[in-house]
Design a protein around this motif. Structure first.
Motif, short mmCIF file in Angstrom:
data_model
loop_
_atom_site.label_atom_id
_atom_site.label_comp_id
_atom_site.label_asym_id
_atom_site.label_seq_id
_atom_site.Cartn_x
_atom_site.Cartn_y
_atom_site.Cartn_z
N SER A 96 3.30 70.92 -15.50
CA SER A 96 3.19 70.02 -14.34
C SER A 96 4.10 68.80 -14.44
O SER A 96 4.29 68.09 -13.45
N ASP A 97 4.70 68.55 -15.61
CA ASP A 97 5.46 67.32 -15.83
C ASP A 97 6.60 67.13 -14.82
O ASP A 97 6.79 66.05 -14.28
N VAL A 98 7.34 68.20 -14.53
CA VAL A 98 8.48 68.08 -13.63
C VAL A 98 8.03 67.70 -12.22
O VAL A 98 8.67 66.90 -11.54
N PHE A 99 6.89 68.24 -11.79
CA PHE A 99 6.38 67.94 -10.46
C PHE A 99 5.82 66.51 -10.39
O PHE A 99 5.97 65.83 -9.38
N ILE A 100 5.21 66.07 -11.48
CA ILE A 100 4.69 64.70 -11.53
C ILE A 100 5.84 63.69 -11.41
O ILE A 100 5.73 62.70 -10.69
N GLN A 101 6.94 63.97 -12.09
CA GLN A 101 8.09 63.07 -12.04
C GLN A 101 8.70 63.00 -10.64
O GLN A 101 9.10 61.93 -10.17
N LEU A 114 -0.90 54.12 -3.84
CA LEU A 114 -2.25 54.39 -3.36
C LEU A 114 -2.26 55.15 -2.04
O LEU A 114 -3.28 55.71 -1.65
N ASN A 115 -1.13 55.16 -1.32
CA ASN A 115 -1.09 55.88 -0.05
C ASN A 115 -1.40 57.36 -0.24
O ASN A 115 -2.08 57.98 0.58
N LEU A 147 -0.93 60.29 -12.39
CA LEU A 147 0.00 59.51 -11.58
C LEU A 147 -0.12 58.01 -11.86
O LEU A 147 0.41 57.19 -11.12
N HIS A 148 -0.85 57.68 -12.92
CA HIS A 148 -0.99 56.29 -13.38
C HIS A 148 -1.72 55.41 -12.35
O HIS A 148 -1.36 54.25 -12.14
N VAL A 149 -2.74 56.00 -11.73
CA VAL A 149 -3.59 55.25 -10.81
C VAL A 149 -4.95 55.06 -11.48
O VAL A 149 -5.53 56.01 -12.00
N LYS A 150 -5.46 53.84 -11.49
CA LYS A 150 -6.72 53.54 -12.15
C LYS A 150 -7.90 54.16 -11.39
O LYS A 150 -7.87 54.28 -10.16
N LEU A 151 -8.95 54.49 -12.14
CA LEU A 151 -10.17 55.03 -11.53
C LEU A 151 -10.77 54.03 -10.55
O LEU A 151 -11.28 54.40 -9.49
N GLU A 152 -10.67 52.74 -10.88
CA GLU A 152 -11.19 51.71 -10.00
C GLU A 152 -10.47 51.71 -8.65
O GLU A 152 -11.08 51.44 -7.61
N ASP A 153 -9.19 52.02 -8.66
CA ASP A 153 -8.44 52.09 -7.41
C ASP A 153 -8.89 53.28 -6.56
O ASP A 153 -8.98 53.18 -5.33
#
Length: 523
Positions: A96-101, A114-115, A147-153
């Motif tokens: 999945s790394d290539v798709f995440i980038q 966040l969108n 994707l480096h988004v916090k759980l709180e977000d």
């Protein structure tokens, strides 16, 4: 006839409207901002994540239905959908790394990461008509973390969606009340008209009815989740979504009452620990009560913040108080024995762990054996009752996390065991945390929970828990006890946490709950 007679009197007015009141341009949704590469990468990332998290055959239908819905949401072709299904079934090996980038580096994500989260949460909730499957939420947690988004977000996005849905429900209710009042007045006029028309011997009958409430526009929703998504909230479908999420009755768990006495259970209800309604919820279950106060059901969980909607189950308080008093009596006897024998507590703990029970402890066993035996039996019945509540969706169509210690953990164990026997048990439970559980530690007894629990299965145990070992000396034939050892199940979702460095024995679970919860990853 003058030249002006052929002029439409509304022409001038319409011209003014066209100049001064031009319709606003439709706001572009987040999906419409995505290019084909972004859409394909998002679908691929989702499919690979589905394979990682839910690769078992019993989850195949869920994986494929998720892919079908996502491909439709992204307006991708059916051919792409077939490829994504092959990825989710592990028929195609791909990292999945290539798709995440690709996703992270896209201009849409650089504007506001966040969108994408807002779009995915809204799609998960509304595309299913208001069913927030626990597997979908755990998948979103996994993807947003990557994707480096916090759980709180993620929770903030969920909370925003709930608030908007609530606001629209209230507006719709007020408008419907107004329509009903108008319809009642018009019905009276209609009756008078019918009488007049009948006297005249017939004629055209014009029905004066109130009609349906006009679709509402979600105020400010477009700025938060995009114009296309906001339009859904302003429709009648938005009402159906929130009804499904929180249950048709509206009372939820706080208003739940047993309809009949079940299996000898005298007490079973949910008491809120927090007051807000959210897209996910947590239920805690205590294992015994200290003293003679039911507030112990809540005090031990006073600092928990696992989700923004939390409940504690109040169950069989009379028996749990009796058990708590027996624990205190046994502890006092042990400490007295240790002092008499001039032994340090740590040395005594080692002696007890080796099951070389002192005569003083054995002679006092009668004090604790009866309430322990009663609570063991009641916890099984309470667990099955909890399963009935969750399977009936009394909480609505939202994911649930269960946390319990001692006999409370046993309640969860038998809840899961009962759910595993039933149909449509998947998609309800998100995570479970069993702490000091007096249940079987055999792998085969835990494997059956894999289809019930979407997320993590956490077993917190203490190797030096002499009291639990002592209690089990005659009450069970199990030689493997979950609260004393790890579950030897090689599964990504099975997490064993040794708490021996934090607590010394069974009574420390309630006393040191904050430290215990932090150790097992509960906020």
């Amino acid at each position: 006839m003058s030249g002006n007679d052929n002029i439409d009197p509304t022409t001038e007015t319409n011209a003014e409207i066209s100049e001064n009141e031009k319709p606003e341009e439709k706001e572009e949704s987040f999906v419409e901002k995505m290019d084909d590469m972004f859409k394909f990468s998002l679908a691929s990332f989702s499919a690979i994540s589905l394979c990682l998290l839910y690769d078992t055959p019993n989850n195949k239908d869920y994986r494929h239905s998720f892919i079908d819905s996502l491909v439709s949401h992204l307006s991708l072709s059916s051919g792409v959908g077939n490829t994504m299904k092959a990825l989710s079934d592990n028929d195609i090996s791909q990292e999945s790394d290539v798709f995440i980038q690709i996703i992270i580096s896209d201009k849409c994500m650089k504007e506001n990461r966040l969108n994408l989260v807002k779009d995915l949460v809204h799609w998960c909730v509304t595309s299913s008509g208001g069913k927030y499957d626990s597997r979908s939420r755990f998948l979103l947690r996994h993807m947003t973390w990557q994707l480096h988004v916090k759980l709180e977000d993620l929770e903030d996005v969920e909370e925003t969606l709930i608030k908007m849905l609530r606001e629209q429900t209230e507006k719709e209710k007020l408008e419907n009340d107004s329509v009903r009042a108008k319809k009642a007045r018009n019905q009276k006029i209609k009756r008078f008209a019918l009488v007049g028309l009948a006297a005249a011997g017939g004629g055209a009958l014009i029905g004066l009815t109130g009609g349906l409430a006009a679709p509402l526009v979600a105020a400010g929703a477009g700025a938060i989740i995009g114009g296309t998504s906001a339009a859904v909230l302003g429709s009648v479908a938005g009402i159906a979504v929130i009804t499904s999420l929180f249950g048709a009755g509206g009372a939820g768990l706080a208003g739940y009452k047993m309809k009949r006495r079940v299996g000898g259970i005298d007490q079973f209800f949910f008491s809120p620990l927090t007051s807000s309604d959210q897209l996910s919820l947590t239920i805690t279950i205590s294992g015994w009560l200290s003293g003679d106060n039911e507030s112990n059901f809540f005090d031990v969980w006073s600092h928990i913040n696992q989700s923004r909607e939390q409940y504690s189950i109040v169950w069989e308080s009379e028996h749990l108080m009796r058990l708590g008093n027996a624990f205190e009596y046994i502890l006092e006897g042990i400490m007295s024995y240790a002092a008499t024998e001039a032994l340090k507590y740590t040395a005594l703990a080692g002696l007890l762990a080796a099951i070389a029970w002192p005569a003083t402890l054995v002679s006092a066993a009668g004090v604790i054996d009866n309430p322990w035996s009663v609570c063991l039996q009641r916890s099984v019945q309470v667990g099955r009752q909890l399963a009935e509540v969750l399977l009936a969706r009394e909480h609505g169509q939202r994911p649930v996390t269960l946390i319990g210690y001692s006999l409370g953990a046993r309640v969860i164990y038998f809840c899961l065991e009962e759910m595993a026997k039933r149909k449509k048990h998947s998609g309800i439970i998100e995570d479970i945390y069993l702490l000091g559980a007096p249940v079987s530690g055999k792998v085969e007894d835990w494997k059956k929970f894999s289809s019930v629990v979407a997320g993590h299965i956490t077993n917190g145990y203490c190797r030096t828990d002499w009291l639990l070992r002592f209690l089990y000396r005659t009450s069970s034939r199990h030689t493997e006890i979950a609260g004393l050892q790890p579950i030897a199940w090689e599964n990504r979702r099975m997490i064993n946490i040794d708490l021996s460095s934090i607590i010394e024995g069974h009574l420390d679970y309630a006393k040191n709950m904050n430290a215990v919860l932090a150790a097992v990853g509960v906020r």
